[in-house]
Design a protein around this motif. Sequence first.
Motif, PDB file in Angstrom:
ATOM      1  N   LYS A 148       0.830  -1.203   0.000  1.00  0.00           N
ATOM      2  CA  LYS A 148       0.000   0.000   0.000  1.00  0.00           C
ATOM      3  C   LYS A 148       0.865   1.255   0.000  1.00  0.00           C
ATOM      4  CE  LYS A 148      -3.836   2.145   2.509  1.00  0.00           C
ATOM      5  NZ  LYS A 148      -4.742   2.040   3.689  1.00  0.00           N
ATOM      6  N   THR A 149       1.917   1.255   0.806  1.00  0.00           N
ATOM      7  CA  THR A 149       2.827   2.402   0.840  1.00  0.00           C
ATOM      8  C   THR A 149       3.514   2.597  -0.504  1.00  0.00           C
ATOM      9  OG1 THR A 149       3.232   1.996   3.194  1.00  0.00           O
ATOM     10  CG2 THR A 149       4.803   3.403   2.045  1.00  0.00           C
ATOM     11  N   TYR A 150       3.912   1.496  -1.113  1.00  0.00           N
ATOM     12  CA  TYR A 150       4.570   1.563  -2.423  1.00  0.00           C
ATOM     13  C   TYR A 150       3.623   2.137  -3.478  1.00  0.00           C
ATOM     14  CZ  TYR A 150       6.381  -0.266  -6.864  1.00  0.00           C
ATOM     15  OH  TYR A 150       6.801  -0.395  -8.165  1.00  0.00           O
ATOM     16  N   GLN A 151       2.390   1.687  -3.486  1.00  0.00           N
ATOM     17  CA  GLN A 151       1.426   2.173  -4.471  1.00  0.00           C
ATOM     18  C   GLN A 151       1.103   3.653  -4.280  1.00  0.00           C
ATOM     19  OE1 GLN A 151      -1.895  -0.479  -4.087  1.00  0.00           O
ATOM     20  NE2 GLN A 151      -0.895  -2.157  -5.205  1.00  0.00           N
ATOM     21  N   GLN A 152       1.033   4.085  -3.027  1.00  0.00           N
ATOM     22  CA  GLN A 152       0.767   5.498  -2.772  1.00  0.00           C
ATOM     23  C   GLN A 152       1.959   6.380  -3.137  1.00  0.00           C
ATOM     24  OE1 GLN A 152      -0.321   5.579   1.356  1.00  0.00           O
ATOM     25  NE2 GLN A 152      -2.430   4.888   0.979  1.00  0.00           N
ATOM     26  N   LYS A 153       3.152   5.895  -2.869  1.00  0.00           N
ATOM     27  CA  LYS A 153       4.357   6.684  -3.089  1.00  0.00           C
ATOM     28  C   LYS A 153       4.686   6.821  -4.575  1.00  0.00           C
ATOM     29  CE  LYS A 153       9.022   7.104  -1.169  1.00  0.00           C
ATOM     30  NZ  LYS A 153      10.005   6.465  -0.266  1.00  0.00           N
ATOM     31  N   TYR A 154       4.414   5.764  -5.349  1.00  0.00           N
ATOM     32  CA  TYR A 154       4.761   5.766  -6.776  1.00  0.00           C
ATOM     33  C   TYR A 154       3.494   5.647  -7.627  1.00  0.00           C
ATOM     34  CZ  TYR A 154       9.320   4.799  -4.769  1.00  0.00           C
ATOM     35  OH  TYR A 154      10.463   4.872  -4.021  1.00  0.00           O
ATOM     36  N   ALA A 155       2.445   6.356  -7.200  1.00  0.00           N
ATOM     37  CA  ALA A 155       1.165   6.282  -7.920  1.00  0.00           C
ATOM     38  C   ALA A 155       1.297   6.819  -9.341  1.00  0.00           C
ATOM     39  CB  ALA A 155       0.103   7.061  -7.150  1.00  0.00           C
ATOM     40  N   MET A 156       2.021   7.918  -9.526  1.00  0.00           N
ATOM     41  CA  MET A 156       2.161   8.512 -10.857  1.00  0.00           C
ATOM     42  C   MET A 156       2.926   7.579 -11.791  1.00  0.00           C
ATOM     43  SD  MET A 156       3.661  12.271 -11.844  1.00  0.00           S
ATOM     44  CE  MET A 156       5.340  11.848 -11.318  1.00  0.00           C
ATOM     45  N   GLU A 157       4.033   7.003 -11.320  1.00  0.00           N
ATOM     46  CA  GLU A 157       4.816   6.095 -12.147  1.00  0.00           C
ATOM     47  C   GLU A 157       4.018   4.836 -12.487  1.00  0.00           C
ATOM     48  OE1 GLU A 157       5.788   7.560  -9.482  1.00  0.00           O
ATOM     49  OE2 GLU A 157       7.672   8.646  -9.872  1.00  0.00           O
ATOM     50  N   LEU A 158       3.276   4.339 -11.501  1.00  0.00           N
ATOM     51  CA  LEU A 158       2.462   3.146 -11.758  1.00  0.00           C
ATOM     52  C   LEU A 158       1.358   3.437 -12.766  1.00  0.00           C
ATOM     53  CD1 LEU A 158       2.169   1.767  -8.108  1.00  0.00           C
ATOM     54  CD2 LEU A 158       3.370   0.671 -10.005  1.00  0.00           C
TER      55      LEU A 158
END
Length: 372
Positions: A148-158
Amino acid sequence: MKKITRFFWFCSGAHIDTLKKYPIEHNKYVGIGATIFFTALFAALSGGYAMYFVFSGSAFAVGFAILFGLLWGTAIFNMDRYIVSSINKEGSTNHQILQASPRILLAIMIGVVISRPLELKIFDKEIRQKLKTSYLKGQHRKIDTLQKTYQQKYAMELGKNVELKKEKDSLEKDINRSRYQLNQEVFGDKTNQTSGISGYGTYAKQKQSVLEEKQARLKTVTDNLGQMDQYLSARKDYEGLNSTRLFSEKQLDSLSSVAGFSDRNWALGQLSYNENGTRDLDTYLAIAFIGYLFILFECLPVFVKLMSPKGPYDTAIAKIAEANIYHAEKDKDRDIAVTDNVYDHHLDADVNKRKQMITGQAEYDLGRHSYD
């Protein structure tokens, strides 16, 4: 048997020389002493087992457990022996209960303390299973939190990565369709998208040009997607997602084996509840009754002394105590009288001395007057 009997008499706190005179009381005080001894023995085992878990993994764990177990058992033994022997059977029942009430309250607390480590040993298998389930759930929560932290932190790249994948899929479909139409144009198949003239003519070249543009774009998108995947994979390594895995069965067994006293105590408490949060009555009663049993066992020395009827030994001890108090008071009165006599003697000596001084002064004054 005589040595064992005398040992249990000692454990009961009885005055052995007085007790020997009343054979009818011998078995009663053997029972009281045995109860006190075995209570202290269970306390020693329980305290040693608890300390073993505190220092689990240390080279001195066994030594610390034995030392603390002996100290704890000795302390419980001394306290039980003193309080049981101090209950005065000459008083009324209410007075005896009042004397024993602090000990009973303390016994309840001690019973809880000494029963818990033994409960941990009795339910060891169930505790290990509960700990493994807890560790596995904890690892799941950790991975979910990292994800969840990873998805929030790199939402734009994802998001950009998803768009590139969609564009790549769309381009691949378009290229396949354009390649098929080009073949139809070259072979002269008449459709809504082809001229029906065979050969590599103007329409075929146009379709070939469109196909090459789409292929060039696909190559660019594929390169960008590869770079983005590489970047996101590096970010996963940095955030710990790639290195964090669920525990294997072997790892869970190892973790549950080295679990500390706090974790095992928590797991024992959780055994009384089902997965849905409702109370498991059977397990709860089993754990509770073991605790109640040790509390009762810890209170037994006091209960045995309270329930035992007043005997000749109790009467003899009461008379001995009264005689000792009487002689102590007489010795105190005699000491006071001696002190008073000494004080009076010193007082008389001081009075005589003062009289002599006054008489001498008077004679001196009289002689001086005669001279004048």
